[in-house]
Scaffold this active site. Sequence first.
Site, mmCIF file in Angstrom:
data_model
loop_
_atom_site.group_PDB
_atom_site.id
_atom_site.type_symbol
_atom_site.label_atom_id
_atom_site.label_comp_id
_atom_site.label_asym_id
_atom_site.label_seq_id
_atom_site.Cartn_x
_atom_site.Cartn_y
_atom_site.Cartn_z
ATOM 1 N N SER A 227 -2.818 13.888 84.984
ATOM 2 C CA SER A 227 -2.493 13.199 86.244
ATOM 3 C C SER A 227 -1.152 13.642 86.827
ATOM 4 C CB SER A 227 -2.552 11.696 85.988
ATOM 5 O OG SER A 227 -2.303 10.969 87.144
ATOM 6 N N ASP B 179 -0.942 13.145 93.730
ATOM 7 C CA ASP B 179 -0.451 13.475 92.392
ATOM 8 C C ASP B 179 -1.298 14.638 91.861
ATOM 9 O OD1 ASP B 179 -2.830 12.185 91.730
ATOM 10 O OD2 ASP B 179 -1.986 11.182 89.979
ATOM 11 N N ASP C 101 -3.823 15.113 89.909
ATOM 12 C CA ASP C 101 -5.290 15.091 89.813
ATOM 13 C C ASP C 101 -5.946 14.407 91.006
ATOM 14 O OD1 ASP C 101 -4.442 12.560 89.028
ATOM 15 O OD2 ASP C 101 -6.107 12.273 87.640
ATOM 16 N N ASP D 239 -5.988 11.419 92.430
ATOM 17 C CA ASP D 239 -6.476 10.041 92.594
ATOM 18 C C ASP D 239 -5.463 9.171 93.335
ATOM 19 O OD1 ASP D 239 -4.746 9.959 90.435
ATOM 20 O OD2 ASP D 239 -6.095 8.854 89.115
HETATM 21 MG MG MG Z 1 -3.572 10.586 88.847
#
Ligand code: MG
Length: 448
Positions: free
Chosen positions: A94, A234, A236, A238
């Site tokens: 992440s 960020d 990844d 999400d």
């Molecule tokens: Mg994330």
Amino acid sequence: MAYFGTNGVRGKFNELTPDLALKLSQAIGIYLGRGRIIVARDCRLTGETLRCAVVAALASVGCKVIDIGIASSPTAEFMIKKLKADGCIIISASHNPPEWNALKVVDGKGVAISKERGLEIEKLLGSVAAVQWDRIGKIERYDTANAEHIEAIKALIDSKKIKKKPKVILDCGNGTAALIAPKLFRDLGCEVITLNGQMDGTFPGRPSEPTEANVKELIAAVKTKGADAGVAWDGDGDRVIFVDEKGNYVIGDRVYALCVIWKLGKGTKAGSEIVTTVATSKAVEDVARRYGVKTRYTAIGAPYLCEEMMRKPAALGGEEVGGVIWPEFSLAKDGFLTAAKMAEAICEKPLGRWLGEVPAYYNVKRKIDADDKQKKVLIGRVLEHAKKSRLDYFDIDGVRVNLKDAWVIVRPSGTEPYVRIFAEAREGTEAKRLADEYEKIAKGEKKG
Ligand code: MG
């Protein structure tokens, strides 16, 4: 030793080794019923090595592996329903620094695996057995997940609204957002300027977490280029934060409050509710109440949000760091769908004016040194105070005391030797006074 944290198994490469990834993934494959499992990874340097271990492990216990390659977390989670998969493993740390990686696990219903369910997986570790040589699972490459995710988001956005061609600056942070965001926003009809748009697992452009300090380049670019908005994800994809047309940074829970206004403003079904964590600004509850919508609170962490939305329907879910769940799409926090909805909104009026509808709160953060034993004592004192004083409180995750136009939470850190205090009020001085008061209560220096 427990491996699963709040959201998956996380560690640096000498902790989350290929060997451990292999053993855990075998157990995960068995836990998910030896079914069809999607595997995705982000662009971190350790990603491909860990992917090899994860894919081999799943196949060795009889899972059919659908390897979608490098993809964002919301892309992988969106594909679960589409490919009728029994779950997915996402290899991504992440927003953490580049030396970190993680295995994030999501089940076939789209619900992320919590620490508690992770313990069930860990129990299987001792009894893992590979299947016979002629029963190992097939490993299939699937190359169109990113394109399918983009098309599905576009189908939910009213592109006629975007005919004003807003100018947006997209800071992909050298993460997997680069695979989705520039194409999505161009397709939607925006004028796009991209920053840090090359995927690079060393994150050379900026640290992966989109904090205000880390997106200075984006803030400056919005001002100098006269853009309508800036957007940053960020690592990844999400979580998402915005920068308004004047260059003001929009923190995660205000992003969520905007989404609540945008969605509930289009009409709400009777009895609609929204979900958020106990660490989220009261601004979210305040805006939902305007539409007669109640807010349900959960413990901090994406898996708890997902579980709660699965247990009882909600119009929207979101957490304080800028992750918003649109349940009509998937139970994933989807930073791309969230940003696409914002693109629609800013064609109605500027982002700064939307933000004017979100009440302003000020907050103060504290931490108190405490070992595990002391953490319990400190939290216990706050709970006792809340009960004795007949305050409105939740003790889902630490203790959150709800006051008029203010609240304070005292909770143990899951990973560090601290008890954290977070106070929020309509005035900065009141937030500080509350933080002082609850620090004293936790330390036993003030009787309730
Ligand atoms: Mg994330």
